[in-house]
Design an enzyme around this catalytic site. Structure first.
Site, PDB file in Angstrom:
ATOM      1  CG  HIS A 107     121.635 -72.686 -50.295  1.00  0.00           C
ATOM      2  ND1 HIS A 107     121.882 -74.037 -50.252  1.00  0.00           N
ATOM      3  CD2 HIS A 107     121.301 -72.396 -51.578  1.00  0.00           C
ATOM      4  CE1 HIS A 107     121.708 -74.539 -51.480  1.00  0.00           C
ATOM      5  NE2 HIS A 107     121.342 -73.555 -52.298  1.00  0.00           N
ATOM      6  CD  GLU A 108     119.585 -69.218 -52.573  1.00  0.00           C
ATOM      7  OE1 GLU A 108     120.219 -69.036 -53.634  1.00  0.00           O
ATOM      8  OE2 GLU A 108     118.867 -70.223 -52.377  1.00  0.00           O
ATOM      9  CG  HIS A 123     123.781 -70.340 -55.154  1.00  0.00           C
ATOM     10  ND1 HIS A 123     124.411 -71.466 -55.637  1.00  0.00           N
ATOM     11  CD2 HIS A 123     122.611 -70.767 -54.625  1.00  0.00           C
ATOM     12  CE1 HIS A 123     123.665 -72.518 -55.388  1.00  0.00           C
ATOM     13  NE2 HIS A 123     122.559 -72.118 -54.776  1.00  0.00           N
TER      14      HIS A 123
END
Length: 188
Positions: free
Chosen positions: A90-91, A94
């Site tokens: 997920h990160e 980003h």
């Protein structure tokens, strides 16, 4: 950018920073993490040895990405390898967004919402099995509902975004960002 985490009643939560760092090292060998790291490098963003690190978090979250600082994985809120893998993936989405966008401004609700939509959709955070384990039994439309819920939760932590501004921003960028699957050919 911050990942939600809810402890289950009666469950042991967390690991030491050292244990979590070992789990991060294992996650770096998974196909999706390797794929994302390779595409960050291809996009010109170097990922150093300390880019992803285990930390102790006082607030209730699983991890987060901070521009210029990298990815933090909250050792004290994660219990199994799959949770660490999900936070890292997920990160990394980003971080990839930050890498490929010259003007990404995390204080801009639309920019933040777009990256959250992409991370929620592409990381597998909202896969039906994960939603089922969170207690969501919806058969149809669960994935988009989950992404929307998680976007709003993340934007709630952005001091630049009121609830109304966050919702408006999410709706304004939804179609473009949900359908933007880069660096994947399609949503995994």
């Amino acid at each position: 950018m911050a990942e939600e985490s809810k402890p289950k009643p009666g469950s042991k939560r967390g690991h030491t920073i050292g244990e979590c760092q070992s789990m991060i090292q294992r996650s770096l060998r998974t196909p999706m993490v390797k794929f994302l790291m390779e595409h960050m490098e291809k996009a010109g963003c170097k990922v150093g040895d300390n880019f992803i690190r285990a930390v102790h978090c006082n607030e209730q979250r699983s991890g987060g990405y901070a521009p210029g600082q990298g990815i933090q994985v909250c050792s004290n809120h994660l219990t199994i390898q799959d949770e660490v893998n999900q936070v890292v993936i997920h990160e990394l989405i980003h971080a990839y967004d930050e890498c490929r966008a010259a003007n990404l401004d995390w204080s801009n609700c639309a920019h933040h919402a777009c990256s959250e939509i992409r991370a929620g959709h592409l990381s597998g955070d909202c896969h039906y099995k994960r939603e089922f384990l969170r207690g969501s039994m919806k058969i149809r439309g669960h994935e988009q509902d989950c992404v929307r819920r998680r976007v709003m939760k993340s934007l709630a932590g952005n001091p630049s975004c009121s609830e109304a501004a966050a919702k408006d921003a999410m709706e304004a960028v939804w179609d473009i960002c949900y359908n933007d699957t880069k660096p994947f050919d399609r949503a995994p």
